[in-house]
Design a protein around this motif. Structure first.
Motif, PDB file in Angstrom:
ATOM      1  N   ARG A 111       0.842  -1.194   0.000  1.00 10.62           N
ATOM      2  CA  ARG A 111       0.000   0.000   0.000  1.00 10.62           C
ATOM      3  C   ARG A 111       0.876   1.243   0.000  1.00 10.62           C
ATOM      4  O   ARG A 111       2.048   1.224   0.390  1.00 10.62           O
ATOM      5  CB  ARG A 111      -0.929   0.005   1.216  1.00 10.62           C
ATOM      6  N   GLU A 115      -2.752   4.902   3.066  1.00  7.81           N
ATOM      7  CA  GLU A 115      -3.792   3.966   2.641  1.00  7.81           C
ATOM      8  C   GLU A 115      -4.087   2.896   3.698  1.00  7.81           C
ATOM      9  O   GLU A 115      -4.652   1.858   3.388  1.00  7.81           O
ATOM     10  CB  GLU A 115      -3.400   3.286   1.325  1.00  7.81           C
ATOM     11  N   SER A 118      -7.764   2.148   3.629  1.00  9.47           N
ATOM     12  CA  SER A 118      -8.417   2.061   2.329  1.00  9.47           C
ATOM     13  C   SER A 118      -9.030   0.681   2.148  1.00  9.47           C
ATOM     14  O   SER A 118      -8.429  -0.342   2.500  1.00  9.47           O
ATOM     15  CB  SER A 118      -7.401   2.331   1.204  1.00  9.47           C
TER      16      SER A 118
END
Length: 259
Positions: A111, A115, A118
């Motif tokens: 990532r 993030e 996310s």
């Protein structure tokens, strides 16, 4: 009406039709020649001098306690010294729960900075495995026995029901006759007074299983194999999970409810 399986009803009616009674018939086979106390005596003698042969221990027991035993009986009471042909007469058993969803543990993700939360970088999980199926099974030198699908919590009566409707047919399936030993762990319903009474009535020899010891039951390897293969198939509901269990090399099945 009476709360037992259709198979049990059929067997009772068949027994009454053939014999005129519903009482359990005598099971052929030799009676156990040693008591629990004598078994402990043999084990102590084996531990006291690890180099004594079964023939020497047999002679000592006869001289000191006037107990007549065969050499093979002495050997059978000490599992550590068993040979292949003796282990080949053992029926190993165990219960196992297969979960619908499993989590193999830590997962790694690539990532970008920021993030962490996310959705594309998060892996969904299901608490408690999304439910599962508990089974009871056994196997021996010549192959697997009948698989029993367990509903609810196992107690003495339900466990005895499994022994009568799955263990005994499994023993007959592999033609073990009377010369076999049953292995089970020390679960409360295994060691209850009612279960021990049932084994005594059926004249079934049960292997002593030490408490708080490493689980060396070889059937654990079978459960592990099935679990790994189930993960590969990724069943999405209980029906698919049960069908996956059945397809993984265990052909003979029974269940405590009508399938």
């Amino acid at each position: 009406m009476v709360g037992c399986s259709q198979k049990s009803v059929a067997e009772i009616l068949k027994k009454h039709r053939l014999t005129g009674t519903v009482r359990d018939l005598a099971i052929p086979g030799r009676l156990r020649v040693t008591t629990k106390r004598q078994d402990n005596l043999l084990v102590r003698k084996c531990k006291k001098d690890r180099f004594k042969t079964a023939t020497q221990i047999k002679a000592e027991v006869l001289s000191e306690y006037s107990i007549k035993l065969s050499t093979s009986t002495v050997q059978r009471r000490s599992h550590k010294n068993w040979k292949t042909e003796e282990w080949a007469r053992v029926v190993f058993s165990d219960e196992s729960r297969f979960l619908l969803y499993t989590n193999d543990g830590r997962a790694y993700v690539r990532r970008m900075k920021g993030e962490e939360f996310s959705e594309r970088c998060l892996q969904k999980t299901c608490k408690f495995g999304g439910g599962g199926i508990m089974v009871c099974g056994c196997f021996c030198w010549s192959g697997v026995g009948l698989l029993w699908k367990v509903s609810g919590n196992l107690k003495t009566n339900s466990y005895i029901d499994i022994l009568e409707n799955a263990l005994i047919p499994s023993v007959d399936l592999h033609s073990l006759h009377s010369d076999w030993t049953f292995q089970q762990d020390n679960a409360p319903y295994h060691m209850s007074k009612g279960t021990k009474q049932w084994f005594g009535e059926q004249k079934i020899e049960v292997m002593n299983w030490p408490a708080q010891s490493p689980d060396l039951n070889p059937i654990e390897n079978l459960w592990d194999h099935i679990s790994l293969r189930i993960q590969e198939k990724s069943p999405s509901n209980h029906s698919e999970l049960w069908n996956a269990i059945l397809r993984l090399g265990i052909a003979s099945t029974l269940t405590d409810s009508i399938l």
